[in-house]
Design a protein around this motif. Structure first.
Motif, PDB file in Angstrom:
ATOM      1  N   TRP A 271      -7.793   7.287  -6.865  1.00  0.00           N
ATOM      2  CA  TRP A 271      -8.526   6.542  -5.840  1.00  0.00           C
ATOM      3  C   TRP A 271      -9.386   5.496  -6.523  1.00  0.00           C
ATOM      4  CZ3 TRP A 271      -8.397   5.909  -0.814  1.00  0.00           C
ATOM      5  CH2 TRP A 271      -9.524   5.518  -0.107  1.00  0.00           C
ATOM      6  N   ASN A 272      -9.314   4.236  -6.076  1.00  0.00           N
ATOM      7  CA  ASN A 272     -10.114   3.182  -6.720  1.00  0.00           C
ATOM      8  C   ASN A 272     -11.436   2.928  -5.998  1.00  0.00           C
ATOM      9  OD1 ASN A 272      -9.711   1.504  -4.508  1.00  0.00           O
ATOM     10  ND2 ASN A 272      -8.340   0.110  -5.563  1.00  0.00           N
ATOM     11  N   GLY A 273     -11.777   3.788  -5.041  1.00  0.00           N
ATOM     12  CA  GLY A 273     -13.027   3.624  -4.302  1.00  0.00           C
ATOM     13  C   GLY A 273     -12.827   3.081  -2.901  1.00  0.00           C
ATOM     14  N   HIS A 274     -11.673   2.431  -2.668  1.00  0.00           N
ATOM     15  CA  HIS A 274     -11.392   1.853  -1.355  1.00  0.00           C
ATOM     16  C   HIS A 274      -9.965   2.134  -0.889  1.00  0.00           C
ATOM     17  CE1 HIS A 274     -15.152  -0.283  -1.552  1.00  0.00           C
ATOM     18  NE2 HIS A 274     -14.811  -0.724  -2.751  1.00  0.00           N
ATOM     19  N   GLU A 275      -9.040   2.311  -1.852  1.00  0.00           N
ATOM     20  CA  GLU A 275      -7.643   2.516  -1.479  1.00  0.00           C
ATOM     21  C   GLU A 275      -6.845   3.132  -2.629  1.00  0.00           C
ATOM     22  OE1 GLU A 275      -5.788  -1.224  -0.627  1.00  0.00           O
ATOM     23  OE2 GLU A 275      -5.974  -1.924  -2.672  1.00  0.00           O
ATOM     24  N   PHE A 276      -5.653   3.566  -2.289  1.00  0.00           N
ATOM     25  CA  PHE A 276      -4.675   4.026  -3.268  1.00  0.00           C
ATOM     26  C   PHE A 276      -3.313   3.555  -2.769  1.00  0.00           C
ATOM     27  CE2 PHE A 276      -1.282   7.134  -3.980  1.00  0.00           C
ATOM     28  CZ  PHE A 276      -1.151   6.999  -5.346  1.00  0.00           C
ATOM     29  N   THR A 277      -2.533   2.940  -3.654  1.00  0.00           N
ATOM     30  CA  THR A 277      -1.194   2.477  -3.322  1.00  0.00           C
ATOM     31  C   THR A 277      -0.252   2.856  -4.457  1.00  0.00           C
ATOM     32  OG1 THR A 277      -2.088   0.584  -2.120  1.00  0.00           O
ATOM     33  CG2 THR A 277       0.211   0.459  -2.760  1.00  0.00           C
ATOM     34  N   ALA A 278       0.945   3.323  -4.097  1.00  0.00           N
ATOM     35  CA  ALA A 278       1.962   3.635  -5.098  1.00  0.00           C
ATOM     36  C   ALA A 278       3.329   3.281  -4.538  1.00  0.00           C
ATOM     37  CB  ALA A 278       1.922   5.107  -5.470  1.00  0.00           C
ATOM     38  N   THR A 279       4.227   2.873  -5.415  1.00  0.00           N
ATOM     39  CA  THR A 279       5.612   2.589  -5.044  1.00  0.00           C
ATOM     40  C   THR A 279       6.506   3.396  -5.970  1.00  0.00           C
ATOM     41  OG1 THR A 279       5.026   0.350  -4.363  1.00  0.00           O
ATOM     42  CG2 THR A 279       7.355   0.796  -4.780  1.00  0.00           C
ATOM     43  N   LEU A 280       7.449   4.123  -5.376  1.00  0.00           N
ATOM     44  CA  LEU A 280       8.388   4.927  -6.151  1.00  0.00           C
ATOM     45  C   LEU A 280       9.816   4.468  -5.881  1.00  0.00           C
ATOM     46  CD1 LEU A 280       6.990   8.507  -5.425  1.00  0.00           C
ATOM     47  CD2 LEU A 280       6.716   7.173  -7.512  1.00  0.00           C
ATOM     48  N   PRO A 281      10.722   4.634  -6.864  1.00  0.00           N
ATOM     49  CA  PRO A 281      12.129   4.355  -6.573  1.00  0.00           C
ATOM     50  C   PRO A 281      12.651   5.398  -5.581  1.00  0.00           C
ATOM     51  CG  PRO A 281      11.888   5.274  -8.785  1.00  0.00           C
ATOM     52  CD  PRO A 281      10.509   5.062  -8.235  1.00  0.00           C
ATOM     53  N   LEU A 282      13.527   4.983  -4.678  1.00  0.00           N
ATOM     54  CA  LEU A 282      14.064   5.885  -3.665  1.00  0.00           C
ATOM     55  C   LEU A 282      15.161   6.768  -4.260  1.00  0.00           C
ATOM     56  CD1 LEU A 282      14.047   6.772  -0.724  1.00  0.00           C
ATOM     57  CD2 LEU A 282      15.739   4.983  -0.269  1.00  0.00           C
TER      58      LEU A 282
ATOM     59  N   ILE B  14      -5.690  13.206  -4.923  1.00  0.00           N
ATOM     60  CA  ILE B  14      -4.472  12.647  -4.330  1.00  0.00           C
ATOM     61  C   ILE B  14      -3.236  13.172  -5.049  1.00  0.00           C
ATOM     62  CG2 ILE B  14      -3.179  10.533  -3.852  1.00  0.00           C
ATOM     63  CD1 ILE B  14      -5.900   9.056  -3.963  1.00  0.00           C
ATOM     64  N   THR B  15      -2.256  13.628  -4.272  1.00  0.00           N
ATOM     65  CA  THR B  15      -0.940  14.026  -4.780  1.00  0.00           C
ATOM     66  C   THR B  15       0.113  13.295  -3.959  1.00  0.00           C
ATOM     67  OG1 THR B  15      -1.768  16.225  -5.342  1.00  0.00           O
ATOM     68  CG2 THR B  15       0.618  15.958  -5.240  1.00  0.00           C
ATOM     69  N   TYR B  16       1.139  12.769  -4.615  1.00  0.00           N
ATOM     70  CA  TYR B  16       2.196  12.058  -3.905  1.00  0.00           C
ATOM     71  C   TYR B  16       3.527  12.248  -4.615  1.00  0.00           C
ATOM     72  CZ  TYR B  16       1.971   8.381  -7.471  1.00  0.00           C
ATOM     73  OH  TYR B  16       2.015   7.685  -8.654  1.00  0.00           O
ATOM     74  N   GLY B  17       4.615  11.945  -3.922  1.00  0.00           N
ATOM     75  CA  GLY B  17       5.939  12.031  -4.519  1.00  0.00           C
ATOM     76  C   GLY B  17       6.960  12.581  -3.548  1.00  0.00           C
ATOM     77  N   SER B  18       7.993  13.203  -4.111  1.00  0.00           N
ATOM     78  CA  SER B  18       9.086  13.756  -3.309  1.00  0.00           C
ATOM     79  C   SER B  18       9.161  15.264  -3.508  1.00  0.00           C
ATOM     80  CB  SER B  18      10.410  13.115  -3.726  1.00  0.00           C
ATOM     81  OG  SER B  18      10.771  13.553  -5.030  1.00  0.00           O
ATOM     82  N   ASP B  19      10.192  15.867  -2.919  1.00  0.00           N
ATOM     83  CA  ASP B  19      10.371  17.311  -3.072  1.00  0.00           C
ATOM     84  C   ASP B  19      10.644  17.710  -4.520  1.00  0.00           C
ATOM     85  OD1 ASP B  19      12.834  15.892  -2.579  1.00  0.00           O
ATOM     86  OD2 ASP B  19      13.851  17.819  -2.458  1.00  0.00           O
TER      87      ASP B  19
END
Length: 93
Positions: free
Chosen positions: A28-39, A15-20
């Motif tokens: 991955w925890n086996g069932h889901e992945f959740t992340a919150t970033l400042p805008l 999994i890779t996430y973020g902005s430009d």
């Protein structure tokens, strides 16, 4: 991100996430992945991608200011991608 994604020969879901301007590695925890970033108001986009490791069925999404972009991947080494783009006149597409 949610669904089923067993670890494959190359390990767990990648999994890779973020902005430009800010890319991060997710876990991955086996069932889901959740992340919150400042805008970051100057970001051109926010995205999440995840590559299956041989099997599974996953959904992914990015939500900004109530706007949600979604993606899906199933089987093999397919990639789930969701990306929210900054609008030319403000807001998110």
């Amino acid at each position: 991100m949610w669904g089923t994604a067993p670890s494959g020969a190359l390990g767990p879901l990648d999994i890779t996430y973020g902005s430009d301007s800010d890319n991060r590695q997710g876990k991955w925890n086996g069932h889901e992945f959740t992340a919150t970033l400042p805008l970051d108001e100057e970001a051109l986009y926010y995205s999440v991608t995840a590559q299956l490791q041989g099997s599974g069925d996953i959904n992914c999404s990015v939500t900004i200011d109530g706007e949600t972009e979604k993606g899906h991947a199933s089987g093999g080494y397919n990639i789930c991608t969701a990306q929210a783009n900054a609008g030319l006149l403000g807001g998110w597409d």
